[in-house]
Write an enzyme that holds these catalytic residues in place. Structure first.
Site, PDB file in Angstrom:
ATOM      1  CB  ILE A 112       7.138  -4.189  -5.340  1.00  0.00           C
ATOM      2  CG1 ILE A 112       7.207  -3.050  -6.380  1.00  0.00           C
ATOM      3  CG2 ILE A 112       5.778  -4.860  -5.360  1.00  0.00           C
ATOM      4  CD1 ILE A 112       6.269  -1.901  -6.110  1.00  0.00           C
ATOM      5  CG  HIS A 128      18.571  -4.320 -13.886  1.00  0.00           C
ATOM      6  ND1 HIS A 128      18.311  -3.498 -12.821  1.00  0.00           N
ATOM      7  CD2 HIS A 128      19.922  -4.338 -14.031  1.00  0.00           C
ATOM      8  CE1 HIS A 128      19.452  -3.035 -12.333  1.00  0.00           C
ATOM      9  NE2 HIS A 128      20.454  -3.527 -13.061  1.00  0.00           N
ATOM     10  CG  ASP A 164      18.575  -5.211  -9.448  1.00  0.00           C
ATOM     11  OD1 ASP A 164      17.331  -5.164  -9.426  1.00  0.00           O
ATOM     12  OD2 ASP A 164      19.300  -4.206  -9.394  1.00  0.00           O
ATOM     13  CB  CYS A 728      32.044   2.412 -64.825  1.00  0.00           C
ATOM     14  SG  CYS A 728      32.163   4.067 -65.519  1.00  0.00           S
ATOM     15  CG  PHE A 827      35.634  -2.282 -61.345  1.00  0.00           C
ATOM     16  CD1 PHE A 827      34.885  -1.694 -62.345  1.00  0.00           C
ATOM     17  CD2 PHE A 827      36.044  -1.496 -60.295  1.00  0.00           C
ATOM     18  CE1 PHE A 827      34.556  -0.348 -62.289  1.00  0.00           C
ATOM     19  CE2 PHE A 827      35.719  -0.148 -60.224  1.00  0.00           C
ATOM     20  CZ  PHE A 827      34.966   0.433 -61.226  1.00  0.00           C
TER      21      PHE A 827
END
Length: 923
Positions: A112, A128, A164, A728, A827
């Protein structure tokens, strides 16, 4: 009325903000990415005054052009913007006519001119696909992979007259996964996040808040466009470098090498761990070591001796085949079509004609891609074939491997006939000599009857808690793997043999699986021991033994699931019959914990399968190995593909996707209350799927002074220290009557001193390591909190001074109701004791029930009246009287309150995986 007027006011106000600070935009670019950016900018209220894109290709307009033309936006299709460096006047005139305030260039491939770039008052911004200033140029994504970058990303920058080099507006980055390709990076991150970022950037400009950060030259690179002639593979490199080169060129332009004097392009590379697989040698020009054509693909070797494997290869004439088929290319032949298949062929030809609208006639030689089809057309083709051909599920790769219509038709017909069934299951084991045997352990995802790597190639270490060593690397399932597993389970349920199988045949398969589990019980128990830290003798008896019993129990239920007839009011003069049917739900997800990896799998999956469902199971991330061995045994038992799928990985990724997935109809979970709440919420929001939850516990055990003390001590210790306390239903708090309190504590400490702590494979060991380091650390903090709050640490509370994650069996006394120890579950091997006054039954019951948990409970007393009274008042799903941990496959198991709902085991467990249908007929 006030609310409604307020609502209208809010809508009006929102609309005014909606159109504030919006710009007139010119979009210059092409592709689906450009179309999506265009659509999102329109939705945000910006005004696109002109779209500048490329000319139609093969009579097909670019997606950006199609979207804009549909909306009546001026569209300009210039093949070029300048000639010999000078702007074409009619092009610049057309551009200026739209009056844009900002140019937006999403993935623009044209050059462009600067008088267009600088024309709007706000200039131009460009997307980009790299983290500038690295990888300036047009092949940024390729070079990100080729050079082995650990981070990828994109930049939106202000255009200038360099390549860029303009100032940065914003940037985003992501991790590069080991087996990412250009397509994978683009689809996962660069495409969806890039669209969002483009819209965000435009709004920042509209609001006058957009930065202009000059690009530094430090770290700046520029790599040229990769072309086919430059993509030849140089073999004198490590395996990772070869892999990066191949994946960096996949799919365009394609990394290539010479084999048998032909140029062969390689696709679908991934790094390969483990032992060298069996295969047939293939000489590759320039490579020191021949490749191996294996069932997994073409295995290649780097100069460091490490391996990679490629799935597909392409010949110079465009033919693409699975690399595993290299030596069997000549075996295929043209199949003659039946009359029914000829009708299917006409439907397929019509699908091709609809996509390739620019082609006058579809011939056998018509090439899908050379006729103008794009990657989006591949998706459309696959979906239309599925709709027209009885749900036949093609993969995108199937299209790339049969690009000519004649070849594509033959491939579809073979698949419809079932002639393209995959070969016998390939298992790439990790082998270890341990416990006087050679363990053979699968380590990949198990999806649709095959062991496969995670799609992105990610793996993780599973650790032996006995010494902290790595057992092996296990596939780390991604969201894409979950979706594949669910799709396989859904297809098996709706279209496969499983959905048509009678109940007794289903039971026969389950019995056979139970037999295989028993046959491999020593191997399963050993894997369970090294992966979870379970004492081997316990693993053999309980972890594996109860799993076998569970499958046998539910196998017997398969042909005994019944509905009922219901008398209803008759609609005279006619008569009615109403009956109910119990039907499977469909695809079920199961998420299990790490304390009993195999047993929790069995408790849930056996009921699920007996009811006729298919399943996708996620084992705990830290204990995946027995689940994967189970998957292998299920295939050997003859379970059809897709019925059982195992996806190791994280709860936050794979587990969350299961709870959100719209095709899953039931989710069974065992784990913490906090995660259970999140799962329940996700299941509700997604598709209101059925849920059963077995969650945390703080199970009270009440020991009265009139108990049999020897038994109470023995059972009380088992209630706490069984399976290292990783249980559990472990007794989270013991209430001991004051008359026996001191003697009870003395005897417990005496028995603890006799316990042997050590190698869980040693048959004389009583107490093995905690499951993983993070849990051990949590237990140590738990004990520190107890001491800090004033509880008395009688013994233990420390890590055992030896390698591995060993915790001393611990006893706390003088624990009061307000303390952390009284409220929260450990636990682990921590006995929490509170004293209660003689005869204060109701008082101790109030203490026992003063918790949000309600999984299990227990009471020890010789007084049967007292025992029954206490059992009635305890708020728990299970009550043990003068025993503890006594579970059986026929007895329902599950909690109340914040310990969850739903049942495992027993007949009641089947109800969790069935739905009731009422049928009424008139006669």
């Amino acid at each position: 009325m006030l609310w409604r007027s307020g609502q209208l006011l809010r809508r009006f106000s929102t609309a005014r903000v909606y159109y504030k600070n919006k710009l007139k935009l010119a979009l210059i670019g092409q592709s689906l990415f450009g179309q999506e950016v265009y659509s999102h900018l329109q939705k945000e209220g910006h005004r696109v005054v002109g779209v500048f894109t490329v000319p139609d290709k093969d009579g097909k307009a670019d997606p950006l052009a199609l979207a804009a033309e549909k909306d009546g936006i001026p569209v300009f299709k210039f093949p070029r913007w300048r000639v010999k460096g000078k702007t074409i006047q009619e092009v610049i005139d057309a551009y200026r006519s739209v009056g844009a305030e900002l140019n937006v260039l999403p993935f623009c491939t044209q050059f462009i001119p600067m008088d267009v770039i600088d024309c709007p008052k706000h200039g131009s911004i460009i997307y980009h696909p790299s983290i500038l200033p690295r990888h300036r140029g047009a092949s940024a994504i390729n070079w990100t992979l080729i050079l082995g970058d650990k981070k990828a990303g994109f930049s939106i920058f202000w255009a200038d007259d360099g390549l860029d080099t303009g100032p940065i507006l914003l940037q985003r980055e992501c991790d590069v996964k080991p087996n990412d390709t250009v397509d994978a990076l683009y689809n996962r991150f660069l495409f969806p996040e890039g669209i969002k970022a483009m819209v965000e950037a435009v709004q920042l400009i509209a609001d006058g808040k957009a930065p202009r950060i000059p690009q530094t030259e430090e770290g700046a690179t520029y790599e040229g466009i990769q072309k086919k002639e430059n993509a030849k593979i140089s073999w004198d490199q490590p395996a990772e470098a070869l892999h990066n080169w191949i994946r960096g060129h996949d799919k365009v332009p394609g990394a290539w090498t010479e084999i048998d004097k032909q140029v062969i392009t390689l696709y679908g590379s991934s790094l390969l761990d483990g032992s060298v697989p069996h295969g047939e040698p293939l000489i590759i020009t320039g490579a020191e070591k021949p490749g191996l054509v294996t069932k997994k693909g073409l295995v290649l070797f780097g100069n460091d001796g490490k391996m990679l494997v490629v799935r597909n290869i392409q010949f110079e004439d465009g033919r693409m085949i699975p690399a595993s088929k290299y030596f069997s290319m000549g075996e295929s032949c043209v199949v003659e079509l039946t009359d029914e298949e000829k009708k299917v062929a006409q439907e397929i030809k019509a699908i091709w004609a609809g996509i390739l609208s620019n082609i006058s006639a579809i011939e056998d030689s018509t090439d899908f891609f050379k006729s103008g089809a794009s990657s989006m057309d591949v998706v459309r083709l696959v979906e239309e074939i599925r709709q027209k051909c009885g749900g036949l599920q093609l993969q995108n790769e199937d299209v790339y491997m049969a690009t000519k219509f004649g070849d594509f038709l033959q491939m579809v017909v073979r698949k419809l006939r079932g002639e393209d069934q995959e070969e016998e299951m390939v298992v790439d084991y990790v082998s270890k000599d341990i416990n006087n045997m050679t363990l053979k352990m699968p380590y990949q995802c198990f999806i649709n009857g095959q062991f496969v790597d995670a799609e992105d190639g990610q793996t993780y270490d599973t650790i032996n808690p006995t010494d902290g060593s790595t057992i092996c690397r296990v596939s780390y399932a991604s969201v894409a793997d979950v979706d594949k597993a669910v799709a396989a389970a859904k297809d098996a349920f709706e279209n496969g043999e499983w959905g048509r199988m009678n109940a007794r045949e289903r039971g026969r398969l389950m019995y056979r699986l139970a037999d295989l589990m028993e046959e491999h019980q020593e191997e399963l128990a050993t894997i369970e021991t090294i992966d979870s830290g379970a004492v081997y003798t316990l693993a053999l008896k309980t972890h594996v033994g109860m799993s076998v019993q569970t499958f046998r129990y539910f196998a017997g239920w398969c042909d005994k699931i019944q509905g009922s007839t219901i008398p209803i009011n008759q609609a005279r003069p006619n008569r009615n019959l109403t009956f109910t049917k119990k039907e499977p739900l469909g695809v079920c997800a199961i998420i299990i914990p790490w304390n009993y990896p195999l047993m929790m799998l069995a408790w849930k999956s056996a009921a699920c399968l007996a009811a006729g469902n298919t399943l996708v199971l996620k084992p705990a991330q830290v204990t995946p190995l027995t689940a994967l061995k189970f998957a292998e045994l299920s295939a050997k038992a003859g379970f059809p593909k897709g019925v059982i799928n195992i996806i190791p990985g994280s709860g936050g990724l794979a587990g969350q996707r299961l709870s959100e997935h719209p095709d899953i109809r039931k989710l069974g979970f065992t784990g913490s209350t906090a995660i259970g709440k999140q799962i329940m919420k996700s299941c509700a929001v997604s598709n209101l799927k059925k849920v059963s939850l077995e969650l945390g516990g703080k199970s009270p055990l009440i020991i009265f002074g009139d108990c049999e003390l020897d038994k109470a001590v023995r059972m009380g210790m088992g209630a706490v220290y069984f399976n290292k306390g990783e249980n559990c239903i472990a007794a989270g708090r013991l209430f001991v009557e004051e008359s026996i309190h001191d003697e009870f504590v003395r005897r417990v400490v005496e028995e603890i001193k006799k316990m042997k702590i050590g190698d869980p494979l040693d048959r004389s060991t009583d107490h093995g390591p905690q499951n993983h380091k993070a849990h051990l650390d949590k237990l140590l903090q738990y004990c520190e909190t107890g001491v800090r709050e004033g509880a008395t640490l009688v013994c233990g509370g420390r890590q055992v001074p030896r390698p591995g994650f060993f915790m001393e069996p611990t006893v706390f006394t003088d624990v009061e109701d307000h303390m952390y120890l009284a409220k929260e579950e450990s636990f682990g091997p921590v006995m929490v004791i509170s004293k209660f006054k003689h005869g204060d039954i109701d008082g101790v019951l109030r203490q026992a029930n003063n918790t949000e948990y309600g999984l299990a409970s227990g009471v020890f007393t010789k007084d049967i009246n007292k025992a029954m009274y206490v059992s009635e008042k305890l708020e728990a799903g299970t009550v043990f009287i003068n025993t503890y941990n006594k579970t059986d496959v026929a007895a329902p198991f599950g909690g109340v309150k914040q310990s969850g709902f739903g049942k495992d085991l027993g007949e009641e467990a089947l109800r969790e995986y069935l739905k009731t249908k009422a049928v009424t007929l008139e006669y």
